[in-house]
Design an enzyme around this catalytic site. Structure first.
Site, PDB file in Angstrom:
ATOM      1  N   GLY A 195       0.857  -1.190   0.000  1.00  0.00           N
ATOM      2  CA  GLY A 195       0.000   0.000   0.000  1.00  0.00           C
ATOM      3  C   GLY A 195       0.886   1.231   0.000  1.00  0.00           C
ATOM      4  O   GLY A 195       0.575   2.262   0.588  1.00  0.00           O
ATOM      5  N   GLY A 210       1.236   5.278   2.972  1.00  0.00           N
ATOM      6  CA  GLY A 210       2.329   4.510   2.380  1.00  0.00           C
ATOM      7  C   GLY A 210       3.500   5.346   1.888  1.00  0.00           C
ATOM      8  O   GLY A 210       4.661   4.994   2.111  1.00  0.00           O
ATOM      9  N   ASN A 248      -7.033  -0.170   8.855  1.00  0.00           N
ATOM     10  CA  ASN A 248      -8.160  -0.187   9.793  1.00  0.00           C
ATOM     11  C   ASN A 248      -9.334  -1.004   9.243  1.00  0.00           C
ATOM     12  O   ASN A 248      -9.432  -1.205   8.046  1.00  0.00           O
ATOM     13  CB  ASN A 248      -8.628   1.256  10.069  1.00  0.00           C
ATOM     14  CG  ASN A 248      -7.889   1.861  11.250  1.00  0.00           C
ATOM     15  OD1 ASN A 248      -7.675   1.191  12.255  1.00  0.00           O
ATOM     16  ND2 ASN A 248      -7.505   3.128  11.121  1.00  0.00           N
ATOM     17  N   ASP A 282      -1.849   6.108  18.763  1.00  0.00           N
ATOM     18  CA  ASP A 282      -2.569   6.457  19.998  1.00  0.00           C
ATOM     19  C   ASP A 282      -1.593   6.892  21.095  1.00  0.00           C
ATOM     20  O   ASP A 282      -1.858   7.831  21.847  1.00  0.00           O
ATOM     21  CB  ASP A 282      -3.411   5.270  20.486  1.00  0.00           C
ATOM     22  CG  ASP A 282      -4.464   4.859  19.465  1.00  0.00           C
ATOM     23  OD1 ASP A 282      -4.991   5.749  18.776  1.00  0.00           O
ATOM     24  OD2 ASP A 282      -4.741   3.655  19.344  1.00  0.00           O
ATOM     25  N   HIS A 286      -7.953  -0.111  18.977  1.00  0.00           N
ATOM     26  CA  HIS A 286      -7.525   1.040  18.166  1.00  0.00           C
ATOM     27  C   HIS A 286      -8.725   1.708  17.498  1.00  0.00           C
ATOM     28  O   HIS A 286      -8.705   2.018  16.320  1.00  0.00           O
ATOM     29  CB  HIS A 286      -6.494   0.563  17.130  1.00  0.00           C
ATOM     30  CG  HIS A 286      -5.891   1.660  16.318  1.00  0.00           C
ATOM     31  ND1 HIS A 286      -5.236   2.739  16.884  1.00  0.00           N
ATOM     32  CD2 HIS A 286      -5.837   1.860  14.969  1.00  0.00           C
ATOM     33  CE1 HIS A 286      -4.812   3.544  15.913  1.00  0.00           C
ATOM     34  NE2 HIS A 286      -5.171   3.037  14.743  1.00  0.00           N
TER      35      HIS A 286
END
Length: 338
Positions: free
Chosen positions: A31, A37, A142, A173, A200
């Site tokens: 990616g 990326g 995600n 995070d 997450h």
């Protein structure tokens, strides 16, 4: 700018100059042409820890690779385009980072991304299981709460599953928590370390402010506001970009920080700790993020929850049902795959 990484949490770059014999990590980015990326690949190319960088995507990778290849650092860079070139991209890799997938747009939850990104992650991790089964797999795509279970189930299907080598990258995070705490207390963010546990997404993101170093205190109302900001920081960026994408630059930084820590540990550096979403026995969830001691073979020891406050305990209890559902959703996706 190398100096940006010369920090306690991510001092991989400083240390790496003195142990150059081991700085031969072969890293693949799947990616590599996307919003995360490209800057991630730039940061990896900038690192003396990396000797080979292979970049994969379904568009633009030859151009991204050509561009990066002119940078005066020693990592060789090659671009691979389309599924037929993916095996060659992966062969001999030590670490594979997967930021592939579609980004969040305003009004979308991380779960809205599920169907598209689940298919992408399942396809890419199947290729990893076949062509670099021993590599460390770092998932950024995600929803991480589901894409890590997907990755694990895919590796199990191929008979090469090793829970110590599959990591959900939650580092952003921690980076955000460090930054926000430092802003509120007038501290240098490079010296702040807040463990963030759980998952997450939204309320599964549990910052352990009580375990922050240096020790910090907030009144309960401020603590609640700060915690909410850390949990919803992704949405803050999505809104600010007004439809032009999600957190890409800070995510690339966080992804690079995790990869550098992992490579450092693989090189024999001791005491490297990062939080990550992994298979876990620390709670009733089969996957959970906690501080991990990293080593030569990946996850060396899960350091667990540590001492937590009643406020944090309540957040964990509230996060578990959502986490369990996201984990099951990922596992079921692989079970029902054709």
């Amino acid at each position: 700018m190398l100096s940006a990484f010369a920090r306690p949490a991510c001092a991989a770059l400083r240390r790496s100059f003195s142990s150059s014999a081991q700085n031969n990590a072969k890293v693949a980015v799947l990616g590599a042409s996307g919003g995360i990326g490209q800057p991630l690949s730039l940061l990896l190319k900038n690192s003396p820890l990396v000797s080979r960088l292979t970049l994969y995507d379904i568009a633009h990778t030859p151009g991204v690779a050509a561009d990066l290849s002119h940078i005066e650092t020693r990592a060789t860079v090659k671009g691979y385009l389309g599924p037929e070139q993916l095996p060659d991209c992966l062969k001999g890799c030590d670490v594979v980072v997967i930021p592939a997938g579609v980004p969040r747009k305003p009004g979308m939850t991380r779960d809205d991304l599920f169907n598209t990104n689940a298919t992408i992650v399942a396809t890419l991790t199947a290729a990893c299981a076949q062509h670099c089964p021993e590599a460390m797999i770092c998932i950024i795509a995600n929803p991480v709460n589901s894409t890590i279970p997907i990755t694990a189930e895919v590796f199990k299907k191929h008979g090469v599953y090793n829970p110590n080598k599959i990591f959900g990258v939650t580092t952003l995070d921690i980076v955000r928590a460090n930054t926000f705490v430092a802003e509120l207390k007038g501290l240098d963010p490079a010296r702040v370390n807040v463990p963030v546990i759980g998952g997450h997404a939204g309320k599964t993101i549990i910052p352990l402010i009580s375990q922050c170093t240096p020790k910090v205190d907030f009144p309960q109302d401020q603590l609640a506001t700060l915690t909410g900001r850390i949990q919803e920081a992704g949405t803050e960026v999505v809104k600010a970009k007004a439809g032009a994408g999600s957190a890409t630059l800070s995510m690339a930084y966080a992804g690079a920080r995790f990869v550098f820590s992992l490579v450092d540990a693989m090189n024999g550096k001791e005491g490297v700790v990062e939080c990550s979403f992994v298979q876990s026995k620390e709670t009733e969830c089969t996957y959970f993020s906690t501080p991990l001691l990293l080593g030569k073979k990946g996850l060396e020891k899960n350091l667990g929850l540590g001492k937590i406050s009643p406020f944090e305990e309540k957040m964990i209890a509230e996060a578990i049902p959502e986490l369990k559902a996201s984990i099951k959703k990922g596992e079921d996706f692989v079970k029902n795959m054709k």
